[in-house]
Design an enzyme around this catalytic site. Structure first.
Site, mmCIF file in Angstrom:
data_model
loop_
_atom_site.group_PDB
_atom_site.id
_atom_site.type_symbol
_atom_site.label_atom_id
_atom_site.label_comp_id
_atom_site.label_asym_id
_atom_site.label_seq_id
_atom_site.Cartn_x
_atom_site.Cartn_y
_atom_site.Cartn_z
ATOM 1 N N HIS A 119 8.131 -71.046 5.465
ATOM 2 C CA HIS A 119 8.107 -72.273 5.522
ATOM 3 C C HIS A 119 7.219 -73.377 4.492
ATOM 4 O O HIS A 119 7.757 -74.317 4.154
ATOM 5 C CB HIS A 119 8.525 -73.099 6.849
ATOM 6 C CG HIS A 119 9.475 -74.149 6.718
ATOM 7 N ND1 HIS A 119 9.968 -74.723 5.728
ATOM 8 C CD2 HIS A 119 9.992 -74.793 7.875
ATOM 9 C CE1 HIS A 119 10.784 -75.868 6.124
ATOM 10 N NE2 HIS A 119 10.881 -75.821 7.347
ATOM 11 N N ASP A 131 12.348 -73.760 2.267
ATOM 12 C CA ASP A 131 12.937 -74.816 3.166
ATOM 13 C C ASP A 131 14.306 -74.284 3.664
ATOM 14 O O ASP A 131 14.664 -73.318 3.321
ATOM 15 C CB ASP A 131 13.182 -76.227 2.688
ATOM 16 C CG ASP A 131 12.017 -76.999 2.036
ATOM 17 O OD1 ASP A 131 11.091 -76.909 2.769
ATOM 18 O OD2 ASP A 131 12.208 -77.769 1.186
#
Length: 602
Positions: free
Chosen positions: A572, A576
């Site tokens: 992450h 995203d």
């Protein structure tokens, strides 16, 4: 005399090794080239042979200890004073008995003729790693893109022995991989240029194969121990002249004990009466050396142990290795065949087995065992990945009914045309590679030290393969440029190399993205861990038939469909959730469309 056993160079990038098991205990007798201990490095276990014959006087590095390349592992001592001293001064020891022989053994001129002065010369050169023999050079071939050198771990032939073209001649170890080098031509091994535990660059001359003439050269090198042991023999030889010709023979001719096969052959034409004198001492000295060998074939201690544990008779096993050598896989296959044959007579339980497969208790229950080097490496990499990344997982459901129908239509013709089976895996690899081209953020790497991001211009996809040693991920280089046939062949080739223990370092390096087919073992989906230096990994779940809602021209219906789950674990810090969802949706669309007819020749 003492001989030091050191940790040899096991590859360009390998700087240390862990002693996993000693095959000999202190005080035990060892023979030159006999496996002495097992050492584990990153991804590969190997055996270290004894550099000389003698007694294992001292073990310097205990099991599970890690040392650097070149560190002293043990000391081999001569024990009685002869065996260990022989290997080094072999060239000097041979002339000495020849000079003394005429005095005590004047009537036996034939044995001294049998020694043949020209024979020790090539041996001395071979021991020194030099020589000037003429013939066909044996060179170290290229063993991989990044491999520049190799270490000779064991010579399978001695100087003077006859070799056939393509017959295994020596074993070479590189970074993470051991392999056998075949003879480039038929003839006699005239000279060994690179000795055992010595490292040579790719293209370097290792040995020379030429015409016959130096066949007995290897004998004097190994004979030095015999004269010392046979030295006391002349005393009892005096009172009994008739049965004692065997005892005087070893004193003037130390060649006889070390070359039981070659010596009688030379003695026969010179003087037939010498043959008994040469043959008689042979059984006493070489008998222990012959014991470890099995019908002349070298079998590693690991294979012997595995065969014993599974009750497999090695004499009945056909080796699949180079030159017919028996591998671990051969023993396991024989054990499985034995198990499968055992319950055959009992036909009654067959029906019950079809309903619920019988599960046998594992022999590991209740035991505490050592963690293997491979397991430690995998664990370290997984912890490094989890601690260094912000990982999470997204999942989508995919209807691959059209794809499975397409595969069913094409698989027979595909196998006949391409020579490999058409599994569902290449379709997933193809779809994943196509989607990576449109979503480069998934095919990237974070350079933490520089604070930059590298977006790769090629799709090098790692394929997770389950093996006996643990999980390995060989890499399909340039997967985005391959069709279904190319991906199928490369997948089968890499998976086969992993399971056969023949995978190379180059095959395991350079992945930019990874795919793990956890569904091959029945899992619906998994939260797979992103490997280090990558930002995503795709997990493929099991394909199952279940009812699903289908939109058709006539309306909404329910039908039986082939369904599977795709899970994408990602870092992450760069990827995203929306990026992950877009990528998964793209892969899903490619698979559900199932437009692979061109690749399949339909």
């Amino acid at each position: 005399m003492s001989v030091s056993v050191t940790l040899p160079a096991l590859g360009e990038s390998v700087t240390e090794g862990t002693v996993t098991r000693w095959l000999k205990a202190e005080g035990e007798r060892v023979e030159a080239d006999e496996p002495l201990l097992e050492v584990s490095t990153d991804k590969v276990d190997t055996e270290i042979p004894a550099p000389a014959s003698g007694i294992l006087a001292s073990i310097k590095v205990a099991e599970d200890e890690t040392v650097e390349v070149g560190a002293e592992l043990a000391i081999i001592d001569d024990g009685s004073g002869a065996p260990a001293a022989a290997p080094a001064p072999a060239a000097e020891a041979a002339p000495a008995p020849a000079a003394e022989a005429p005095a005590p053994q004047a009537p036996q001129a034939a044995p001294s003729t049998e020694v043949q002065e020209p024979a020790p010369a090539p041996t001395a050169e071979a021991a020194a790693g030099g020589g000037s023999a003429e013939g066909t050079d044996v060179v170290l071939p290229a063993l991989g893109e990044s491999v520049t050198e190799g270490t000779v771990t064991r010579w399978l032939k001695s100087v003077g022995e006859t070799v056939e073209a393509d017959e295994p001649l020596l074993e070479v170890s590189t970074d993470k991989v051991d392999t056998e080098i075949p003879a480039p031509a038929s003839g006699v091994l005239l000279e060994i240029v690179v000795g055992e535990d010595e490292t040579a660059e790719v293209g370097a001359k290792l040995a020379v194969i030429g015409a016959a003439g130096a066949a007995p050269a290897a004998a004097p090198a190994q004979d030095a121990p015999a004269p010392a042991q046979a030295a006391p023999a002349p005393a009892p030889a005096a009172p009994a002249a008739a049965p004692a010709p065997a005892a005087p023979a070893p004193a003037p001719a130390p060649v006889a004990p070390a070359a039981p096969a070659a010596a009688p052959a030379q003695a026969a034409p010179a003087a037939p009466s010498i043959a008994p004198a040469v043959v008689t001492p042979v059984p006493s000295t070489p008998a222990p050396a012959a014991a470890p060998a099995e019908d002349g074939a070298y079998v590693t201690p690991l294979v012997r142990k595995l065969a014993t544990e599974n009750g497999v008779d090695l004499a009945t096993v056909k080796g699949s290795g180079v030159g017919g050598r028996i591998r671990k896989q051969d023993v396991l296959a024989a054990a499985e065949a034995k198990k499968a044959a055992a319950p055959a007579p009992a036909a009654a339980p067959a029906a019950a087995a079809a309903k619920a497969p019988a599960l046998e208790a594992s022999p590991l229950r209740g035991q505490t065992v050592k963690m293997t080097r491979m397991r430690k490496v995998i664990g370290d990499n997984m912890m490094k990945a989890l601690h260094g990344q912000a990982q999470l997982t997204s999942v989508v459901e995919v209807d691959i009914t059209k794809l499975m129908q397409l595969r069913a239509r094409a698989k027979d013709a595909f196998a006949a045309r391409e020579g490999v089976k058409l599994s569902p895996m290449p379709f997933f690899v193809k779809a994943a590679a196509q989607a990576l081209k449109a979503h480069p953020v998934i095919n990237a790497r974070i350079n933490e030290d520089e604070g930059t991001i590298t977006y790769f211009d090629s799709e090098n996809i790692g394929i997770a393969v389950d093996s006996e040693k643990g999980l390995m991920t060989p890499v399909i280089k340039g997967a985005g440029d391959l069709n279904i046939a190319g991906i199928s062949k490369k997948t089968a080739e890499l998976a086969g190399a992993v399971r056969a223990g023949k995978i190379t370092p180059d095959d395991l390096a350079g992945a930019t993205f990874t795919i793990s087919n956890t569904g091959s073992r029945g899992a619906l989906f998994d939260t797979v861990i992103v490997p280090p230096n990558q930002v995503a990994i795709l997990g493929i779940g099991a394909t199952v038939k279940r009812p699903a809602v289908i939109e058709t021209a006539e309306g909404t219906v329910i039908g039986i469909r082939d369904m599977t789950y795709l899970s994408l674990s990602y870092d992450h810090r760069l990827v995203d959730g929306a990026d992950a969802a877009r990528y998964l949706t793209a892969v899903k669309a490619i698979l559900e469309a199932g437009e692979f007819e061109v690749d399949l020749g339909l």
